[in-house]
Motif scaffolding. Structure first.
Motif, PDB file in Angstrom:
ATOM      1  N   PRO A  26     -14.119 -14.059 -11.169  1.00  0.00           N
ATOM      2  CA  PRO A  26     -15.002 -14.888 -11.495  1.00  0.00           C
ATOM      3  C   PRO A  26     -16.318 -14.132 -11.840  1.00  0.00           C
ATOM      4  N   ALA A  27     -17.346 -14.689 -12.659  1.00  0.00           N
ATOM      5  CA  ALA A  27     -18.375 -13.700 -13.108  1.00  0.00           C
ATOM      6  C   ALA A  27     -19.594 -13.870 -11.994  1.00  0.00           C
ATOM      7  N   ASP A  28     -19.378 -14.618 -11.075  1.00  0.00           N
ATOM      8  CA  ASP A  28     -20.349 -14.493  -9.910  1.00  0.00           C
ATOM      9  C   ASP A  28     -20.046 -13.314  -8.808  1.00  0.00           C
ATOM     10  N   VAL A  29     -18.854 -12.622  -9.148  1.00  0.00           N
ATOM     11  CA  VAL A  29     -18.350 -11.526  -8.351  1.00  0.00           C
ATOM     12  C   VAL A  29     -19.101 -10.425  -8.435  1.00  0.00           C
ATOM     13  N   GLN A  30     -19.616  -9.582  -7.661  1.00  0.00           N
ATOM     14  CA  GLN A  30     -20.135  -8.272  -7.945  1.00  0.00           C
ATOM     15  C   GLN A  30     -19.305  -7.263  -7.391  1.00  0.00           C
ATOM     16  N   ILE A  31     -18.581  -6.406  -8.315  1.00  0.00           N
ATOM     17  CA  ILE A  31     -17.555  -5.555  -7.982  1.00  0.00           C
ATOM     18  C   ILE A  31     -18.446  -3.958  -7.561  1.00  0.00           C
ATOM     19  N   ASN A  32     -18.250  -3.658  -6.313  1.00  0.00           N
ATOM     20  CA  ASN A  32     -18.761  -2.362  -5.828  1.00  0.00           C
ATOM     21  C   ASN A  32     -17.433  -1.199  -5.992  1.00  0.00           C
ATOM     22  N   PHE A  33     -17.467  -0.348  -7.038  1.00  0.00           N
ATOM     23  CA  PHE A  33     -16.290   0.556  -7.185  1.00  0.00           C
ATOM     24  C   PHE A  33     -16.456   1.582  -6.060  1.00  0.00           C
ATOM     25  N   LYS A  34     -15.197   1.924  -5.431  1.00  0.00           N
ATOM     26  CA  LYS A  34     -15.225   2.973  -4.440  1.00  0.00           C
ATOM     27  C   LYS A  34     -13.873   3.705  -4.729  1.00  0.00           C
ATOM     28  N   PRO A  35     -14.415   4.986  -5.429  1.00  0.00           N
ATOM     29  CA  PRO A  35     -13.059   5.724  -5.564  1.00  0.00           C
ATOM     30  C   PRO A  35     -12.828   6.568  -4.427  1.00  0.00           C
ATOM     31  N   VAL A  36     -11.443   6.695  -4.027  1.00  0.00           N
ATOM     32  CA  VAL A  36     -11.060   7.352  -2.813  1.00  0.00           C
ATOM     33  C   VAL A  36      -9.987   8.360  -3.024  1.00  0.00           C
ATOM     34  N   LEU A  37      -9.392   8.993  -2.168  1.00  0.00           N
ATOM     35  CA  LEU A  37      -8.654  10.019  -2.398  1.00  0.00           C
ATOM     36  C   LEU A  37      -7.303   9.305  -1.658  1.00  0.00           C
ATOM     37  N   PHE A  38      -6.082   9.018  -2.454  1.00  0.00           N
ATOM     38  CA  PHE A  38      -5.121   8.116  -2.033  1.00  0.00           C
ATOM     39  C   PHE A  38      -4.353   8.915  -0.957  1.00  0.00           C
ATOM     40  N   ALA A  39      -4.238  10.217  -1.469  1.00  0.00           N
ATOM     41  CA  ALA A  39      -3.458  10.998  -0.435  1.00  0.00           C
ATOM     42  C   ALA A  39      -4.126  11.109   1.056  1.00  0.00           C
ATOM     43  N   GLY A  40      -5.527  11.046   0.949  1.00  0.00           N
ATOM     44  CA  GLY A  40      -6.261  10.953   2.467  1.00  0.00           C
ATOM     45  C   GLY A  40      -5.769   9.716   3.204  1.00  0.00           C
ATOM     46  N   LEU A  41      -5.725   8.501   2.471  1.00  0.00           N
ATOM     47  CA  LEU A  41      -5.325   7.507   3.252  1.00  0.00           C
ATOM     48  C   LEU A  41      -3.709   7.368   3.573  1.00  0.00           C
ATOM     49  N   LEU A  42      -2.992   8.147   2.790  1.00  0.00           N
ATOM     50  CA  LEU A  42      -1.602   8.226   3.293  1.00  0.00           C
ATOM     51  C   LEU A  42      -1.607   9.213   4.585  1.00  0.00           C
ATOM     52  N   GLN A  43      -2.359  10.050   4.565  1.00  0.00           N
ATOM     53  CA  GLN A  43      -2.286  11.091   5.600  1.00  0.00           C
ATOM     54  C   GLN A  43      -2.864  10.340   6.873  1.00  0.00           C
ATOM     55  N   HIS A  44      -3.910   9.538   6.926  1.00  0.00           N
ATOM     56  CA  HIS A  44      -4.501   8.794   8.089  1.00  0.00           C
ATOM     57  C   HIS A  44      -3.341   7.915   8.535  1.00  0.00           C
ATOM     58  N   TRP A  45      -2.775   7.108   7.699  1.00  0.00           N
ATOM     59  CA  TRP A  45      -1.754   6.152   8.259  1.00  0.00           C
ATOM     60  C   TRP A  45      -0.310   6.744   8.388  1.00  0.00           C
ATOM     61  N   ASP A  46      -0.324   7.809   8.114  1.00  0.00           N
ATOM     62  CA  ASP A  46       1.187   8.567   8.400  1.00  0.00           C
ATOM     63  C   ASP A  46       2.100   7.785   7.633  1.00  0.00           C
ATOM     64  N   ASN A  47       1.697   8.033   6.364  1.00  0.00           N
ATOM     65  CA  ASN A  47       2.597   7.113   5.123  1.00  0.00           C
ATOM     66  C   ASN A  47       3.027   7.946   4.176  1.00  0.00           C
ATOM     67  N   LYS A  48       3.922   7.618   3.317  1.00  0.00           N
ATOM     68  CA  LYS A  48       4.251   8.354   2.084  1.00  0.00           C
ATOM     69  C   LYS A  48       3.954   7.527   0.863  1.00  0.00           C
ATOM     70  N   GLY A  49       3.354   8.204  -0.257  1.00  0.00           N
ATOM     71  CA  GLY A  49       3.386   7.544  -1.592  1.00  0.00           C
ATOM     72  C   GLY A  49       4.499   7.073  -2.268  1.00  0.00           C
ATOM     73  N   PRO A  50       4.454   6.042  -3.066  1.00  0.00           N
ATOM     74  CA  PRO A  50       5.556   5.718  -3.948  1.00  0.00           C
ATOM     75  C   PRO A  50       6.455   6.769  -4.410  1.00  0.00           C
ATOM     76  N   ALA A  51       5.683   7.903  -5.071  1.00  0.00           N
ATOM     77  CA  ALA A  51       6.177   8.907  -5.995  1.00  0.00           C
ATOM     78  C   ALA A  51       7.107   9.939  -4.961  1.00  0.00           C
ATOM     79  N   GLU A  52       6.686   9.901  -3.763  1.00  0.00           N
ATOM     80  CA  GLU A  52       7.423  10.675  -2.827  1.00  0.00           C
ATOM     81  C   GLU A  52       8.842  10.181  -2.402  1.00  0.00           C
ATOM     82  N   ILE A  53       9.273   8.998  -2.498  1.00  0.00           N
ATOM     83  CA  ILE A  53      10.589   8.566  -2.066  1.00  0.00           C
ATOM     84  C   ILE A  53      11.158   8.376  -3.482  1.00  0.00           C
ATOM     85  N   LEU A  54      12.341   9.118  -3.620  1.00  0.00           N
ATOM     86  CA  LEU A  54      13.062   9.328  -4.862  1.00  0.00           C
ATOM     87  C   LEU A  54      13.441   8.054  -5.700  1.00  0.00           C
TER      88      LEU A  54
END
Length: 208
Positions: A26-54
């Motif tokens: 919707p046009a009345d939504v203001q988007i705040n763009f937040k670049p983050v390091l995905f690897a940091g999120l994976l490490q914090h939540w003890d998770n793996k990225g999809p490219a790490e599982i064959l």
């Protein structure tokens, strides 16, 4: 006006695909763009990225190719994946995280198939955007990226892309329709069925 924080990483093909659909919000939504390091999120939540599982890796690329086809989005993957997205994330922050910069950098990777490790292509991009390598190493740029990651964790973000609105997370490209419904005020989000989904008790846990 709704405020929406959109967490993303240029390494993510799903983030690229959703970035190409943000104009449908919707046009009345203001988007705040937040670049983050995905690897940091994976490490914090003890998770793996999809490219790490064959098998999931292969499925991910097949699925993204299908989704690009489905939505009519041009997509040409880079020569290899994963890659180090830090130069792109820092460049985005150094240039002010405008929608134009975000889209340009996503398309550099996922539409043109180029990587920041390809020196000639990278230098050409820096010249186009009137940027310098020194800008990427500025302490305030690095700090902003760390801060974005910390904010993401506090908000409960565990993957990219994730839209956060009204303290509610909508994760992944597949949640785009759900996000749209929420922004339109769909009454389902006040329903008993949705509330039950939020409070389902945890059962057994697998051994680690």
């Amino acid at each position: 006006m709704k405020q929406l924080d959109w967490y993303f990483d240029f390494i993510s093909p799903f983030s690229y695909l959703q970035s190409e659909l943000l104009h449908t919000l919707p046009a009345d939504v203001q988007i705040n763009f937040k670049p983050v390091l995905f690897a940091g999120l994976l490490q914090h939540w003890d998770n793996k990225g999809p490219a790490e599982i064959l098998p999931k890796r292969t499925w991910t690329y097949e699925h993204c190719a299908w989704l690009a086809h489905k939505h009519g989005i041009t997509m040409q993957p880079p020569a290899h994946h994963p890659f180090n997205p830090l130069p792109l994330l820092r460049l985005c922050i150094a240039l002010g995280i405008t929608p134009e910069v975000v889209h340009r950098l996503f398309r550099y990777v996922w539409r043109e198939g180029k990587l920041p490790t390809e020196e000639a292509n990278w230098q050409e991009l820096l010249r186009e955007l009137h940027a310098s390598p020194e800008m990427l190493n500025a302490p305030e740029v690095k700090q902003q990226l760390r801060s974005n990651g910390e904010q993401a964790v506090v908000a409960g973000v565990f993957g990219v892309p994730t839209a956060v609105v009204d303290n509610r997370c909508f994760w992944g490209l597949d949640s785009t329709d759900m996000l749209m419904a929420y922004l339109r005020g769909d009454p389902f989000f006040d329903s008993d069925a949705f509330k039950r989904a939020q409070t389902l008790p945890q059962g057994i846990q697998r051994n680690r």
